[in-house]
Design a protein around this motif. Structure first.
Motif, PDB file in Angstrom:
ATOM      1  N   TYR A 132      15.859 -13.428  44.900  1.00  0.00           N
ATOM      2  CA  TYR A 132      14.682 -12.796  44.308  1.00  0.00           C
ATOM      3  C   TYR A 132      15.009 -12.270  42.912  1.00  0.00           C
ATOM      4  O   TYR A 132      14.244 -12.436  41.971  1.00  0.00           O
ATOM      5  CB  TYR A 132      14.201 -11.617  45.153  1.00  0.00           C
ATOM      6  N   ARG A 133      16.162 -11.587  42.806  1.00  0.00           N
ATOM      7  CA  ARG A 133      16.545 -10.981  41.533  1.00  0.00           C
ATOM      8  C   ARG A 133      16.749 -12.053  40.462  1.00  0.00           C
ATOM      9  O   ARG A 133      16.316 -11.911  39.324  1.00  0.00           O
ATOM     10  CB  ARG A 133      17.812 -10.144  41.700  1.00  0.00           C
ATOM     11  N   MET A 134      17.402 -13.139  40.854  1.00  0.00           N
ATOM     12  CA  MET A 134      17.677 -14.202  39.895  1.00  0.00           C
ATOM     13  C   MET A 134      16.372 -14.784  39.356  1.00  0.00           C
ATOM     14  O   MET A 134      16.195 -14.931  38.147  1.00  0.00           O
ATOM     15  CB  MET A 134      18.520 -15.294  40.556  1.00  0.00           C
ATOM     16  N   ILE A 135      15.457 -15.095  40.249  1.00  0.00           N
ATOM     17  CA  ILE A 135      14.187 -15.695  39.824  1.00  0.00           C
ATOM     18  C   ILE A 135      13.339 -14.680  39.060  1.00  0.00           C
ATOM     19  O   ILE A 135      12.728 -15.015  38.043  1.00  0.00           O
ATOM     20  CB  ILE A 135      13.440 -16.308  41.024  1.00  0.00           C
ATOM     21  N   PHE A 136      13.330 -13.427  39.501  1.00  0.00           N
ATOM     22  CA  PHE A 136      12.596 -12.392  38.765  1.00  0.00           C
ATOM     23  C   PHE A 136      13.113 -12.293  37.333  1.00  0.00           C
ATOM     24  O   PHE A 136      12.332 -12.272  36.380  1.00  0.00           O
ATOM     25  CB  PHE A 136      12.717 -11.037  39.469  1.00  0.00           C
ATOM     26  N   ASN A 137      14.425 -12.246  37.166  1.00  0.00           N
ATOM     27  CA  ASN A 137      15.010 -12.157  35.824  1.00  0.00           C
ATOM     28  C   ASN A 137      14.685 -13.381  34.979  1.00  0.00           C
ATOM     29  O   ASN A 137      14.320 -13.253  33.811  1.00  0.00           O
ATOM     30  CB  ASN A 137      16.525 -11.973  35.905  1.00  0.00           C
ATOM     31  N   LEU A 138      14.834 -14.561  35.561  1.00  0.00           N
ATOM     32  CA  LEU A 138      14.560 -15.784  34.808  1.00  0.00           C
ATOM     33  C   LEU A 138      13.100 -15.848  34.359  1.00  0.00           C
ATOM     34  O   LEU A 138      12.799 -16.236  33.236  1.00  0.00           O
ATOM     35  CB  LEU A 138      14.922 -17.022  35.631  1.00  0.00           C
ATOM     36  N   TYR A 139      12.190 -15.443  35.249  1.00  0.00           N
ATOM     37  CA  TYR A 139      10.765 -15.540  34.947  1.00  0.00           C
ATOM     38  C   TYR A 139      10.271 -14.359  34.101  1.00  0.00           C
ATOM     39  O   TYR A 139       9.732 -14.544  33.018  1.00  0.00           O
ATOM     40  CB  TYR A 139       9.958 -15.614  36.250  1.00  0.00           C
ATOM     41  N   ALA A 140      10.480 -13.147  34.609  1.00  0.00           N
ATOM     42  CA  ALA A 140       9.891 -11.967  33.974  1.00  0.00           C
ATOM     43  C   ALA A 140      10.664 -11.489  32.749  1.00  0.00           C
ATOM     44  O   ALA A 140      10.060 -11.013  31.794  1.00  0.00           O
ATOM     45  CB  ALA A 140       9.781 -10.834  34.998  1.00  0.00           C
ATOM     46  N   ILE A 141      11.977 -11.613  32.771  1.00  0.00           N
ATOM     47  CA  ILE A 141      12.779 -11.102  31.669  1.00  0.00           C
ATOM     48  C   ILE A 141      13.041 -12.191  30.625  1.00  0.00           C
ATOM     49  O   ILE A 141      12.846 -11.987  29.433  1.00  0.00           O
ATOM     50  CB  ILE A 141      14.131 -10.528  32.162  1.00  0.00           C
ATOM     51  N   GLU A 142      13.485 -13.350  31.093  1.00  0.00           N
ATOM     52  CA  GLU A 142      13.867 -14.429  30.169  1.00  0.00           C
ATOM     53  C   GLU A 142      12.698 -15.300  29.733  1.00  0.00           C
ATOM     54  O   GLU A 142      12.782 -15.993  28.723  1.00  0.00           O
ATOM     55  CB  GLU A 142      14.948 -15.314  30.801  1.00  0.00           C
ATOM     56  N   GLY A 143      11.621 -15.317  30.510  1.00  0.00           N
ATOM     57  CA  GLY A 143      10.428 -16.064  30.115  1.00  0.00           C
ATOM     58  C   GLY A 143      10.413 -17.541  30.493  1.00  0.00           C
ATOM     59  O   GLY A 143       9.622 -18.314  29.953  1.00  0.00           O
ATOM     60  N   TYR A 144      11.279 -17.942  31.417  1.00  0.00           N
ATOM     61  CA  TYR A 144      11.266 -19.328  31.864  1.00  0.00           C
ATOM     62  C   TYR A 144      10.034 -19.583  32.726  1.00  0.00           C
ATOM     63  O   TYR A 144       9.543 -18.692  33.407  1.00  0.00           O
ATOM     64  CB  TYR A 144      12.522 -19.651  32.680  1.00  0.00           C
ATOM     65  N   LYS A 145       9.565 -20.809  32.720  1.00  0.00           N
ATOM     66  CA  LYS A 145       8.456 -21.232  33.575  1.00  0.00           C
ATOM     67  C   LYS A 145       9.022 -21.631  34.941  1.00  0.00           C
ATOM     68  O   LYS A 145      10.200 -21.949  35.071  1.00  0.00           O
ATOM     69  CB  LYS A 145       7.728 -22.433  32.952  1.00  0.00           C
ATOM     70  N   HIS A 146       8.163 -21.633  35.939  1.00  0.00           N
ATOM     71  CA  HIS A 146       8.613 -21.963  37.291  1.00  0.00           C
ATOM     72  C   HIS A 146       9.233 -23.366  37.364  1.00  0.00           C
ATOM     73  O   HIS A 146      10.219 -23.572  38.076  1.00  0.00           O
ATOM     74  CB  HIS A 146       7.469 -21.835  38.303  1.00  0.00           C
ATOM     75  N   LYS A 147       8.686 -24.295  36.611  1.00  0.00           N
ATOM     76  CA  LYS A 147       9.233 -25.645  36.611  1.00  0.00           C
ATOM     77  C   LYS A 147      10.670 -25.645  36.083  1.00  0.00           C
ATOM     78  O   LYS A 147      11.554 -26.301  36.637  1.00  0.00           O
ATOM     79  CB  LYS A 147       8.354 -26.579  35.772  1.00  0.00           C
ATOM     80  N   GLU A 148      10.917 -24.884  35.003  1.00  0.00           N
ATOM     81  CA  GLU A 148      12.265 -24.792  34.437  1.00  0.00           C
ATOM     82  C   GLU A 148      13.229 -24.112  35.407  1.00  0.00           C
ATOM     83  O   GLU A 148      14.379 -24.541  35.563  1.00  0.00           O
ATOM     84  CB  GLU A 148      12.229 -23.993  33.122  1.00  0.00           C
ATOM     85  N   ILE A 149      12.755 -23.060  36.051  1.00  0.00           N
ATOM     86  CA  ILE A 149      13.584 -22.339  37.021  1.00  0.00           C
ATOM     87  C   ILE A 149      13.943 -23.266  38.181  1.00  0.00           C
ATOM     88  O   ILE A 149      15.100 -23.313  38.614  1.00  0.00           O
ATOM     89  CB  ILE A 149      12.869 -21.078  37.539  1.00  0.00           C
ATOM     90  N   ALA A 150      12.964 -24.009  38.659  1.00  0.00           N
ATOM     91  CA  ALA A 150      13.202 -24.931  39.769  1.00  0.00           C
ATOM     92  C   ALA A 150      14.265 -25.963  39.395  1.00  0.00           C
ATOM     93  O   ALA A 150      15.160 -26.257  40.195  1.00  0.00           O
ATOM     94  CB  ALA A 150      11.893 -25.619  40.163  1.00  0.00           C
ATOM     95  N   GLU A 151      14.192 -26.491  38.183  1.00  0.00           N
ATOM     96  CA  GLU A 151      15.193 -27.461  37.732  1.00  0.00           C
ATOM     97  C   GLU A 151      16.576 -26.816  37.601  1.00  0.00           C
ATOM     98  O   GLU A 151      17.578 -27.399  38.000  1.00  0.00           O
ATOM     99  CB  GLU A 151      14.763 -28.075  36.393  1.00  0.00           C
ATOM    100  N   MET A 152      16.615 -25.598  37.042  1.00  0.00           N
ATOM    101  CA  MET A 152      17.883 -24.887  36.854  1.00  0.00           C
ATOM    102  C   MET A 152      18.594 -24.619  38.171  1.00  0.00           C
ATOM    103  O   MET A 152      19.806 -24.745  38.269  1.00  0.00           O
ATOM    104  CB  MET A 152      17.625 -23.508  36.220  1.00  0.00           C
TER     105      MET A 152
END
Length: 186
Positions: A132-152
């Motif tokens: 949860y923390r990793m995805i929250f940081n990637l999305y809310a803090i870093e500004g990545y889109k869900h598609k980018e997060i999913a690929e990462m």
């Protein structure tokens, strides 16, 4: 009157660091280390482990400096390396798992007003499970889109959305508990 340039521009420092100039590498490290420790700390709870990851990430920065093409932000390029290394560290520790969920609901924060400090907010984020923390940081803090997060993270896009939704829900509950505690209603 002769003007003496006190600071070399970033491009020159990057070029010198690419040629293994230790002074230039030290300048880069000194300039970016405080921010990058903060980036690593967002993903890794223990400050000493976060510092270790940051230092090893800087080694990776200097080894790969020749690959920086001077397109976009140099700080952004370093930041991405820090994020990737933090994620790799967490994976190596086998502390993260993602529940493969295809549904999600968007939690809203309903204009939560609080007097939380940065440290308080970070401590709330630290309570979240690793995924949860990793995805929250990637999305809310870093500004990545869900598609980018999913690929990462090699997960489904729906899983990213679901994990973010759960993270937001937990954070909302924690903020409400703190608010109620501060008001004496809990």
């Amino acid at each position: 009157m002769k003007v003496i340039q006190l600071h070399q521009d970033d491009y020159t420092i990057i070029q010198l660091a690419t040629e293994n100039n230790r002074h230039a590498q030290h300048q880069i490290y000194t300039k970016f280390a405080p921010k990058m420790l903060g980036v690593c700390r967002q993903y890794i709870k223990d400050v000493h482990q976060a510092e270790d990851v940051m230092i090893s990430s800087f080694m990776k920065v200097f080894v790969n400096l020749k690959n920086f093409e001077n397109k976009g932000s140099f700080e952004g390029w370093i930041r991405r390396i820090m994020i990737n290394e933090s994620i790799s560290f967490i994976r190596a520790q086998k502390k993260v798992s993602f529940l493969e969920e295809e549904y999600h609901t968007e939690a809203s924060f309903n204009n939560v007003e609080s007097n939380l400090s940065v440290e308080d907010i970070q401590s709330l984020i630290d309570v979240l499970p690793e995924g949860y923390r990793m995805i929250f940081n990637l999305y809310a803090i870093e500004g990545y889109k869900h598609k980018e997060i999913a690929e990462m993270l090699a997960i489904n896009e729906g899983t990213s959305k679901s994990q973010l939704s759960h993270a937001r829900k937990i954070l909302q509950e924690l903020i409400n508990k703190r608010k109620n505690y501060a008001n004496g209603t809990e």
